[in-house]
Scaffold this active site. Structure first.
Site, mmCIF file in Angstrom:
data_model
loop_
_atom_site.group_PDB
_atom_site.id
_atom_site.type_symbol
_atom_site.label_atom_id
_atom_site.label_comp_id
_atom_site.label_asym_id
_atom_site.label_seq_id
_atom_site.Cartn_x
_atom_site.Cartn_y
_atom_site.Cartn_z
ATOM 1 N N GLY A 33 21.012 28.824 -28.539
ATOM 2 C CA GLY A 33 20.431 27.476 -28.582
ATOM 3 C C GLY A 33 19.581 27.281 -29.816
ATOM 4 O O GLY A 33 18.459 26.775 -29.752
ATOM 5 N N GLY A 79 15.281 22.049 -31.378
ATOM 6 C CA GLY A 79 14.092 22.400 -30.604
ATOM 7 C C GLY A 79 13.453 23.724 -30.971
ATOM 8 O O GLY A 79 13.376 24.108 -32.146
ATOM 9 N N LEU A 80 13.010 24.428 -29.943
ATOM 10 C CA LEU A 80 12.307 25.699 -30.124
ATOM 11 C C LEU A 80 13.183 26.729 -30.834
ATOM 12 O O LEU A 80 12.729 27.465 -31.710
ATOM 13 C CB LEU A 80 11.866 26.230 -28.748
ATOM 14 N N GLY A 81 14.454 26.787 -30.453
ATOM 15 C CA GLY A 81 15.367 27.768 -31.043
ATOM 16 C C GLY A 81 15.476 27.617 -32.549
ATOM 17 O O GLY A 81 15.448 28.598 -33.293
ATOM 18 N N SER A 108 10.155 29.506 -17.886
ATOM 19 C CA SER A 108 9.310 28.323 -17.718
ATOM 20 C C SER A 108 8.276 28.602 -16.652
ATOM 21 O O SER A 108 8.529 29.380 -15.719
ATOM 22 C CB SER A 108 10.163 27.130 -17.292
ATOM 23 N N TYR A 140 16.417 23.069 -12.223
ATOM 24 C CA TYR A 140 15.891 23.737 -13.413
ATOM 25 C C TYR A 140 14.895 24.826 -13.008
ATOM 26 O O TYR A 140 14.959 25.971 -13.472
ATOM 27 C CB TYR A 140 15.222 22.699 -14.314
#
Length: 263
Positions: free
Chosen positions: A8, A12-14, A138, A161
């Site tokens: 990923g 975003g974060l990746g 998370s 999720y």
């Protein structure tokens, strides 16, 4: 310097973490689902250092296994795996979705895919110790309903999720115990709450943090020896949902995971 696969990585974060790692001199293997975006990312990363792209749809466990085989063949020096890719809760009111294999989508991408990819790459990681597996989890965790693992009843995107992230944390601790004396550390973290990502915005949530806020924890676990079998909030050791430490829950999770992957 390490050879690091990050799933990923195209947004975003990746994406942020990929640039931080390549700038620090690591070889970055950037996974993406979209060939064009992955190629574009790698071109940008190569202006900073050494990078290579790998394309796979993590909603297909066949493609996950192929990704593992492809990476292992091309980079027998791999010593860090960052399981970062994920699917968020979906747009408000969105219904239950299925993966290519017919699994509930969030369970498939956020839990089954990292389990399968890690298993596929373990021989390579074990050959390059000290090695590390970093699972991006998370703080939102909710116990699985073992009578309805695929969430066919009363489906809710946020709950789906959270259940997948609960499973990922519990699995992390089990795997860390299994690999205790092998030199492969396995940890899970909550990078930051509601980072400014497409996933968060799609869920109808106003971001609380930037991806830069979430990066230090991932980078620390990927590049430093911080122990194994631990849960972090950012860079601080913390506690996952109490249920993830329950031996009975772990045993049932292992059994149901093997069942799901055998389908």
């Amino acid at each position: 310097m390490s050879t690091i696969l990050i799933t990923g990585a195209t947004s975003g974060l990746g994406r942020y973490v990929a640039f931080e790692l390549v700038r620090s001199g690591h070889v970055v293997l950037a996974h993406g689902r979209d060939p064009g975006r992955t190629e574009q990312l790698v071109e940008e990363l190569r202006t900073e250092g050494d990078a290579e792209g790998f394309v796979a749809d993590l909603a297909s466990l066949t493609q996950v296994r192929e990704l593992g085989a492809h990476v292992a063949g091309a980079h027998p020096d791999l010593d860090v795996l960052i399981n970062n890719a994920g699917v968020g809760a979906g747009p408000p009111g969105a219904g239950r979705e299925l993966s290519a294999d017919g699994h509930e989508l969030r369970l498939a991408v956020n839990y089954l895919a990292p389990v399968v990819l890690t298993r596929a790459l373990l021989p390579v990681l074990q050959a390059n110790t000290p090695a590390r597996v970093v699972n991006v989890g998370s703080a939102g965790q909710e116990p699985l309903d073992f009578d309805d693992v695929e969430f066919r009843r009363g489906y809710d995107g946020f709950a789906a999720y959270r259940r997948a992230k609960f499973a990922l944390a519990a699995h992390t601790f089990v795997l860390a115990e299994e690999l205790a004396d092998t030199g492969v550390a396995v940890n899970v973290l909550h990078p930051a709450t509601f980072m400014d990502t497409a996933m968060v915005r799609e869920g109808g949530v106003a971001p609380w943090n930037t991806v830069a806020d979430g990066a230090p924890g991932v980078l620390a676990l990927a590049t430093q020896d911080l122990g194994t079998g631990m849960y972090f909030e950012g860079t601080s050791p913390s506690r996952a949902h109490e249920g993830t430490y329950d031996p009975e829950v772990r045993k049932r999770l292992a059994a149901v995971t093997d069942q799901l992957l055998a389908l």
